[in-house]
Write a protein that holds these residues in place. Structure first.
Motif, mmCIF file in Angstrom:
data_model
loop_
_atom_site.group_PDB
_atom_site.id
_atom_site.type_symbol
_atom_site.label_atom_id
_atom_site.label_comp_id
_atom_site.label_asym_id
_atom_site.label_seq_id
_atom_site.Cartn_x
_atom_site.Cartn_y
_atom_site.Cartn_z
ATOM 1 N N VAL A 35 0.841 -1.199 0.000
ATOM 2 C CA VAL A 35 0.000 0.000 0.000
ATOM 3 C C VAL A 35 0.877 1.250 0.000
ATOM 4 C CG1 VAL A 35 -1.750 1.309 1.276
ATOM 5 C CG2 VAL A 35 -1.865 -1.193 1.194
ATOM 6 N N GLY A 36 0.584 2.146 -0.908
ATOM 7 C CA GLY A 36 1.293 3.424 -0.926
ATOM 8 C C GLY A 36 2.623 3.394 -1.657
ATOM 9 N N LYS A 37 2.993 2.210 -2.204
ATOM 10 C CA LYS A 37 4.276 2.109 -2.889
ATOM 11 C C LYS A 37 4.017 1.815 -4.370
ATOM 12 C CE LYS A 37 7.995 -1.223 -3.119
ATOM 13 N NZ LYS A 37 8.081 -2.664 -2.953
ATOM 14 N N MET A 38 4.819 2.371 -5.259
ATOM 15 C CA MET A 38 4.682 2.063 -6.681
ATOM 16 C C MET A 38 5.869 1.210 -7.133
ATOM 17 S SD MET A 38 3.127 5.491 -8.450
ATOM 18 C CE MET A 38 4.157 6.724 -7.643
ATOM 19 N N THR A 39 5.585 0.200 -7.937
ATOM 20 C CA THR A 39 6.631 -0.701 -8.408
ATOM 21 C C THR A 39 6.582 -0.740 -9.932
ATOM 22 O OG1 THR A 39 6.295 -2.016 -6.403
ATOM 23 C CG2 THR A 39 7.532 -3.052 -8.188
ATOM 24 N N LYS A 40 7.735 -0.583 -10.549
ATOM 25 C CA LYS A 40 7.783 -0.578 -12.008
ATOM 26 C C LYS A 40 7.973 -1.995 -12.553
ATOM 27 C CE LYS A 40 10.978 2.632 -12.922
ATOM 28 N NZ LYS A 40 11.542 3.621 -13.884
ATOM 29 N N ALA A 41 7.431 -2.230 -13.724
ATOM 30 C CA ALA A 41 7.636 -3.506 -14.421
ATOM 31 C C ALA A 41 7.540 -3.231 -15.913
ATOM 32 C CB ALA A 41 6.583 -4.530 -13.992
ATOM 33 N N MET A 42 7.962 -4.201 -16.699
ATOM 34 C CA MET A 42 7.868 -4.076 -18.152
ATOM 35 C C MET A 42 7.292 -5.368 -18.678
ATOM 36 S SD MET A 42 9.061 -2.255 -20.980
ATOM 37 C CE MET A 42 10.520 -1.331 -20.575
ATOM 38 N N LEU A 43 6.256 -5.283 -19.503
ATOM 39 C CA LEU A 43 5.648 -6.459 -20.132
ATOM 40 C C LEU A 43 5.439 -6.155 -21.602
ATOM 41 C CD1 LEU A 43 2.692 -7.741 -17.874
ATOM 42 C CD2 LEU A 43 4.924 -8.822 -18.203
ATOM 43 N N LEU A 44 5.912 -7.029 -22.474
ATOM 44 C CA LEU A 44 5.720 -6.862 -23.917
ATOM 45 C C LEU A 44 6.171 -5.472 -24.380
ATOM 46 C CD1 LEU A 44 3.746 -9.200 -22.963
ATOM 47 C CD2 LEU A 44 2.416 -8.707 -24.992
ATOM 48 N N GLY A 45 7.222 -4.974 -23.748
ATOM 49 C CA GLY A 45 7.743 -3.669 -24.129
ATOM 50 C C GLY A 45 6.923 -2.498 -23.602
ATOM 51 N N VAL A 46 5.874 -2.784 -22.812
ATOM 52 C CA VAL A 46 5.031 -1.720 -22.267
ATOM 53 C C VAL A 46 5.499 -1.404 -20.844
ATOM 54 C CG1 VAL A 46 2.674 -1.073 -21.609
ATOM 55 C CG2 VAL A 46 3.055 -2.514 -23.632
ATOM 56 N N PRO A 47 5.861 -0.135 -20.571
ATOM 57 C CA PRO A 47 6.270 0.206 -19.208
ATOM 58 C C PRO A 47 5.044 0.278 -18.299
ATOM 59 C CG PRO A 47 6.241 2.177 -20.571
ATOM 60 C CD PRO A 47 5.881 1.021 -21.480
ATOM 61 N N LEU A 48 5.141 -0.379 -17.148
ATOM 62 C CA LEU A 48 4.008 -0.429 -16.224
ATOM 63 C C LEU A 48 4.423 0.105 -14.866
ATOM 64 C CD1 LEU A 48 2.754 -4.092 -16.871
ATOM 65 C CD2 LEU A 48 1.799 -1.996 -17.842
ATOM 66 N N VAL A 49 3.436 0.644 -14.156
ATOM 67 C CA VAL A 49 3.627 0.926 -12.741
ATOM 68 C C VAL A 49 2.500 0.209 -12.001
ATOM 69 C CG1 VAL A 49 2.438 3.158 -12.933
ATOM 70 C CG2 VAL A 49 3.853 2.664 -10.925
ATOM 71 N N LEU A 50 2.896 -0.595 -11.021
ATOM 72 C CA LEU A 50 1.919 -1.378 -10.275
ATOM 73 C C LEU A 50 1.922 -0.956 -8.815
ATOM 74 C CD1 LEU A 50 3.443 -3.582 -12.432
ATOM 75 C CD2 LEU A 50 1.478 -4.904 -11.647
ATOM 76 N N GLY A 51 0.805 -1.203 -8.161
ATOM 77 C CA GLY A 51 0.720 -0.876 -6.745
ATOM 78 C C GLY A 51 -0.497 -1.525 -6.119
ATOM 79 N N ARG A 52 -0.658 -1.302 -4.822
ATOM 80 C CA ARG A 52 -1.788 -1.860 -4.086
ATOM 81 C C ARG A 52 -2.496 -0.727 -3.355
ATOM 82 N NH1 ARG A 52 -2.765 -6.961 -2.528
ATOM 83 N NH2 ARG A 52 -0.643 -7.668 -2.946
ATOM 84 N N LYS A 53 -3.810 -0.652 -3.557
ATOM 85 C CA LYS A 53 -4.579 0.391 -2.883
ATOM 86 C C LYS A 53 -4.857 0.009 -1.435
ATOM 87 C CE LYS A 53 -7.924 2.461 -5.013
ATOM 88 N NZ LYS A 53 -9.159 2.727 -5.761
ATOM 89 N N LYS A 54 -5.345 0.982 -0.683
ATOM 90 C CA LYS A 54 -5.645 0.730 0.736
ATOM 91 C C LYS A 54 -6.650 -0.401 0.926
ATOM 92 C CE LYS A 54 -4.615 5.210 2.775
ATOM 93 N NZ LYS A 54 -5.133 6.594 2.733
ATOM 94 N N ASP A 55 -7.560 -0.559 -0.053
ATOM 95 C CA ASP A 55 -8.560 -1.636 0.077
ATOM 96 C C ASP A 55 -7.990 -2.995 -0.354
ATOM 97 O OD1 ASP A 55 -8.389 -1.430 -2.668
ATOM 98 O OD2 ASP A 55 -10.459 -0.782 -2.989
ATOM 99 N N GLY A 56 -6.696 -3.055 -0.663
ATOM 100 C CA GLY A 56 -6.059 -4.331 -1.000
ATOM 101 C C GLY A 56 -6.016 -4.606 -2.488
ATOM 102 N N LYS A 57 -6.818 -3.901 -3.262
ATOM 103 C CA LYS A 57 -6.891 -4.135 -4.713
ATOM 104 C C LYS A 57 -5.577 -3.707 -5.377
ATOM 105 C CE LYS A 57 -9.759 -4.619 -8.475
ATOM 106 N NZ LYS A 57 -8.690 -5.335 -9.197
ATOM 107 N N ILE A 58 -5.094 -4.535 -6.302
ATOM 108 C CA ILE A 58 -3.857 -4.164 -7.002
ATOM 109 C C ILE A 58 -4.185 -3.547 -8.358
ATOM 110 C CG2 ILE A 58 -2.430 -5.853 -5.789
ATOM 111 C CD1 ILE A 58 -2.528 -7.597 -8.311
ATOM 112 N N PHE A 59 -3.275 -2.759 -8.860
ATOM 113 C CA PHE A 59 -3.507 -2.092 -10.140
ATOM 114 C C PHE A 59 -2.240 -2.122 -10.988
ATOM 115 C CE2 PHE A 59 -1.953 1.288 -7.308
ATOM 116 C CZ PHE A 59 -0.960 1.875 -8.081
ATOM 117 N N ALA A 60 -2.433 -1.956 -12.292
ATOM 118 C CA ALA A 60 -1.309 -1.843 -13.232
ATOM 119 C C ALA A 60 -1.652 -0.740 -14.217
ATOM 120 C CB ALA A 60 -1.097 -3.160 -13.969
ATOM 121 N N MET A 61 -0.887 0.344 -14.163
ATOM 122 C CA MET A 61 -1.093 1.453 -15.101
ATOM 123 C C MET A 61 0.049 1.480 -16.104
ATOM 124 S SD MET A 61 -2.126 4.576 -12.537
ATOM 125 C CE MET A 61 -2.965 5.589 -13.774
#
Ligand code: FES
Ligand code: FE2
Length: 362
Positions: A35-61
């Motif tokens: 929660v509150g932290k952003m983590t970078k990743a790369m998939l298929l050449g697409v730069p992603l930022v992932l994280g977890r919201k306070k409600d536990g749900k994860i996201f990938a932008m």
């Protein structure tokens, strides 16, 4: 248990592969998302930022601000919204919807909520953050997505382990290396597994399945020590290996109510590099302490041997040599290329019209 094998530098990448969008890929281990932290990743050449919201749900932008393209990961995440570092636009990260543009005044009519940053469907399964990457240019994703891949399990109680290794080659080489039966006695020599001298002729039965093929249930090769070990339960052992597009190999070993199951994926990080992830679960030797560490150790050694081979192969591939696929040991690789082309063209063809028997020595 987590084992990170050697991380590779970017420099040595070989030729690119065509990529399959419109499917789920594992981005990283979900426990890295706090929660509150952003983590970078790369998939298929697409730069992603992932994280977890306070409600536990994860996201990938998509890690690019829609305003001027600065990575969103350079900004801030308070557990609810991601804020861009440049002009402070704020986004709800699961939908990508913009919720605030700080520079707007009462004299402007622009509605920030009409603006979206790229956000991809993201689900937690077997400890991975799986991200669905749509075809580029198809805009926002609808609801009719394929199911999130999952490791089959056959009892309530089990142990599990996972491994990860970066590979300096494109996803096609990663995958055909994974399904290649003939490298075993050479790459994976070890006293506890098998030796070169144990090579013998094998007959394997395959059948088509949707988006892939199955090596039908059979008694596993008698020359491998771990399988002999499983024999202690005294019941017949069957193994099934499924390959399913875009990148999944499921292996299931069952012996009475004892089972071992693994899901190996080879995921394109960029068009010319990939990463192998293995998640395994089992209820064999459930009560025996240290089995997880032992299994992870041997599994890591195995993957390390494949990784080392592909590092060496990548040296050669940089010179764009011609390559060969020979019968029957390379047939599964040919089927993979056939399946992939059919998928990319949307032709619905399948390289196997029915059951096939292959022979090779390994
Ligand atoms: S670049 Fe992100 S808010 Fe301007
Ligand atoms: Fe291997």
């Amino acid at each position: 248990m987590v084992t990170d094998l050697v991380q590779l530098g970017a420099g040595a990448a070989g030729p690119p592969a065509e990529l399959i969008f419109g499917d789920w890929y594992p981005a990283l281990r979900a426990r890295e998302l706090r929660v509150g932290k952003m983590t970078k990743a790369m998939l298929l050449g697409v730069p992603l930022v992932l994280g977890r919201k306070k409600d536990g749900k994860i996201f990938a932008m998509r890690d690019l601000c829609p305003h001027r393209g600065i990575p969103l990961s350079a900004g801030w995440f308070d557990g609810e919204t991601v804020q861009c570092k440049y002009h402070g636009w704020r986004f709800e990260p699961c939908s990508g919807q913009c919720v605030e543009i700080p520079s707007l005044t009462q004299f402007e009519t622009l509605d920030p909520t009409k603006i979206y940053a790229g956000a991809y469907p993201c689900e937690e399964r077997d400890g991975y953050a799986w991200v669905y990457l749509p075809e580029p240019g198809t805009g926002r994703v609808g609801d009719a997505l394929p199911a999130v891949p999952e490791l089959p399990k056959f009892s309530q109680r089990f142990r599990s382990a996972h491994l990860v290794a970066d590979l300096p080659c494109n996803v096609d080489h990663g995958i055909i290396g994974l399904m290649d039966p003939a490298h075993g006695p050479f790459v994976h020599q070890a006293w506890w597994w098998r030796s070169r001298a144990s090579i013998h002729e094998k007959e394997k039965h395959f059948e088509p399945i949707p988006q892939g093929f199955r090596m039908s249930a059979h008694a596993p090769s008698g020359n491998s020590a771990p399988y002999k070990l499983l024999g202690v339960y005294g019941e017949p052992i069957t193994t099934t290996i499924d390959f399913v597009l875009p990148n999944r190999r499921y292996e299931t070993i069952r012996c009475g109510d004892k089972w071992f199951s693994s899901l190996t994926t080879v995921t394109p990080v960029t068009p010319s590099t990939c990463r192998i992830d293995v998640i395994a679960a089992w209820n064999i030797f459930y009560a025996v302490p240290f089995v997880t560490s032992i299994a992870t150790f041997f599994g890591a050694r195995f993957v390390r041997q494949d990784q080392q081979t592909m590092i060496e192969q990548a040296e050669g591939l940089r010179f764009h040599p011609g390559l060969m696929l020979i019968d029957d040991a390379d047939k599964p690789a040919k089927w993979y290329f056939g399946l992939k082309q059919a998928r990319l063209k949307g032709s619905g063809e399948h390289p196997l019209s029915g059951p096939v028997t292959l022979h090779w020595r390994s």
